[in-house]
Design a protein around this motif. Structure first.
Motif, PDB file in Angstrom:
ATOM      1  N   ALA A  23      50.434  44.167  89.349  1.00  0.00           N
ATOM      2  CA  ALA A  23      50.324  44.020  90.800  1.00  0.00           C
ATOM      3  C   ALA A  23      51.583  44.537  91.503  1.00  0.00           C
ATOM      4  N   PRO A  24      51.468  44.859  92.806  1.00  0.00           N
ATOM      5  CA  PRO A  24      52.600  45.402  93.564  1.00  0.00           C
ATOM      6  C   PRO A  24      53.871  44.552  93.524  1.00  0.00           C
ATOM      7  N   LYS A  25      53.746  43.231  93.434  1.00  0.00           N
ATOM      8  CA  LYS A  25      54.941  42.370  93.463  1.00  0.00           C
ATOM      9  C   LYS A  25      55.618  42.239  92.091  1.00  0.00           C
ATOM     10  N   GLU A  26      54.996  42.759  91.043  1.00  0.00           N
ATOM     11  CA  GLU A  26      55.515  42.632  89.679  1.00  0.00           C
ATOM     12  C   GLU A  26      56.456  43.786  89.319  1.00  0.00           C
ATOM     13  N   ASN A  27      57.289  43.566  88.289  1.00  0.00           N
ATOM     14  CA  ASN A  27      58.058  44.674  87.718  1.00  0.00           C
ATOM     15  C   ASN A  27      57.067  45.705  87.194  1.00  0.00           C
ATOM     16  N   PHE A  28      57.432  46.966  87.271  1.00  0.00           N
ATOM     17  CA  PHE A  28      56.576  48.069  86.794  1.00  0.00           C
ATOM     18  C   PHE A  28      55.232  48.089  87.521  1.00  0.00           C
ATOM     19  N   ALA A  29      55.242  47.763  88.812  1.00  0.00           N
ATOM     20  CA  ALA A  29      54.020  47.705  89.621  1.00  0.00           C
ATOM     21  C   ALA A  29      53.209  48.985  89.505  1.00  0.00           C
ATOM     22  N   GLY A  30      51.893  48.829  89.390  1.00  0.00           N
ATOM     23  CA  GLY A  30      50.984  49.961  89.323  1.00  0.00           C
ATOM     24  C   GLY A  30      50.782  50.523  87.929  1.00  0.00           C
ATOM     25  N   GLY A  31      51.589  50.083  86.980  1.00  0.00           N
ATOM     26  CA  GLY A  31      51.447  50.567  85.611  1.00  0.00           C
ATOM     27  C   GLY A  31      50.332  49.824  84.880  1.00  0.00           C
ATOM     28  N   TRP A  32      49.580  50.551  84.079  1.00  0.00           N
ATOM     29  CA  TRP A  32      48.521  49.941  83.274  1.00  0.00           C
ATOM     30  C   TRP A  32      49.103  49.483  81.952  1.00  0.00           C
ATOM     31  N   GLU A  33      48.555  48.393  81.425  1.00  0.00           N
ATOM     32  CA  GLU A  33      49.067  47.826  80.187  1.00  0.00           C
ATOM     33  C   GLU A  33      47.978  47.060  79.458  1.00  0.00           C
ATOM     34  N   PHE A  34      48.278  46.752  78.208  1.00  0.00           N
ATOM     35  CA  PHE A  34      47.443  45.818  77.461  1.00  0.00           C
ATOM     36  C   PHE A  34      47.935  44.430  77.857  1.00  0.00           C
ATOM     37  N   PRO A  35      47.040  43.518  78.247  1.00  0.00           N
ATOM     38  CA  PRO A  35      47.477  42.219  78.768  1.00  0.00           C
ATOM     39  C   PRO A  35      48.190  41.366  77.715  1.00  0.00           C
ATOM     40  N   GLY A  36      49.069  40.514  78.198  1.00  0.00           N
ATOM     41  CA  GLY A  36      49.823  39.619  77.326  1.00  0.00           C
ATOM     42  C   GLY A  36      51.007  39.062  78.081  1.00  0.00           C
ATOM     43  N   GLY A  37      52.058  38.708  77.352  1.00  0.00           N
ATOM     44  CA  GLY A  37      53.225  38.162  78.032  1.00  0.00           C
ATOM     45  C   GLY A  37      54.346  37.800  77.093  1.00  0.00           C
ATOM     46  N   LYS A  38      55.383  37.228  77.698  1.00  0.00           N
ATOM     47  CA  LYS A  38      56.604  36.877  76.972  1.00  0.00           C
ATOM     48  C   LYS A  38      56.359  35.760  75.967  1.00  0.00           C
ATOM     49  N   ILE A  39      56.925  35.931  74.788  1.00  0.00           N
ATOM     50  CA  ILE A  39      56.832  34.923  73.731  1.00  0.00           C
ATOM     51  C   ILE A  39      57.925  33.881  73.968  1.00  0.00           C
ATOM     52  N   GLU A  40      57.519  32.624  74.105  1.00  0.00           N
ATOM     53  CA  GLU A  40      58.470  31.527  74.291  1.00  0.00           C
ATOM     54  C   GLU A  40      59.187  31.255  72.974  1.00  0.00           C
ATOM     55  N   ALA A  41      60.332  30.591  73.062  1.00  0.00           N
ATOM     56  CA  ALA A  41      61.169  30.333  71.882  1.00  0.00           C
ATOM     57  C   ALA A  41      60.447  29.547  70.791  1.00  0.00           C
ATOM     58  N   ASP A  42      59.539  28.669  71.198  1.00  0.00           N
ATOM     59  CA  ASP A  42      58.905  27.774  70.228  1.00  0.00           C
ATOM     60  C   ASP A  42      57.495  28.201  69.825  1.00  0.00           C
ATOM     61  N   GLU A  43      57.095  29.445  70.108  1.00  0.00           N
ATOM     62  CA  GLU A  43      55.727  29.830  69.772  1.00  0.00           C
ATOM     63  C   GLU A  43      55.652  31.117  68.962  1.00  0.00           C
TER      64      GLU A  43
END
Length: 136
Positions: A23-43
């Motif tokens: 989305a426009p408010k995110e880092n790298f706005a407009g870029g397509w990606e495979f969905p996911g996210g940051k891995i937390e320390a305990d997971e």
């Protein structure tokens, strides 16, 4: 330089794969990606992926197998991206942090403006897809 560990889901349905656009408010706005996210320390990466896909897309997935891992230097951060093939088991996609999602033919992945780390994943997905059909 900050290093971030990220899990990404290569969610497939026959000859198509799901990609999302930042989305426009995110880092790298407009870029397509495979969905996911940051891995937390305990997971684990798998636990992270299950959590992130539920939070961001409102779907439950089964994690089928490891796809690839990629390290990419974005200048101010270094991303270590671990990708897994997944299948949706429950839910209907509802985006919350992305502004679009698309099911695209695997052969068409590189026609989209994928983020640099995701380009390498796309190439591996395309390679795996072609190898699968050569074995038939």
């Amino acid at each position: 330089m900050k290093r971030i560990r990220v899990a990404a889901g290569v969610i497939t349905d026959n000859d198509k794969v799901l990609i999302t656009r930042r989305a426009p408010k995110e880092n790298f706005a407009g870029g397509w990606e495979f969905p996911g996210g940051k891995i937390e320390a305990d997971e684990t990466p798998e636990d992270c992926l299950t959590r992130e896909l539920k939070e961001e897309l409102n779907i439950n997935v089964s994690i089928d197998k490891f796809c690839t891992e990629v390290t990419h230097d974005y200048g101010n951060i270094n991303i270590y991206l671990i990708a897994y093939y997944c299948t949706i088991t429950d839910g209907t996609i509802q985006i919350s942090v992305h502004d679009k999602f698309k099911w695209v033919k695997i052969n068409d992945l590189l026609k989209f403006e994928l983020l640099p780390a995701d380009i390498l994943i796309a190439k591996k997905v395309m390679e795996d897809y072609h190898e699968k059909f050569l074995q038939i």
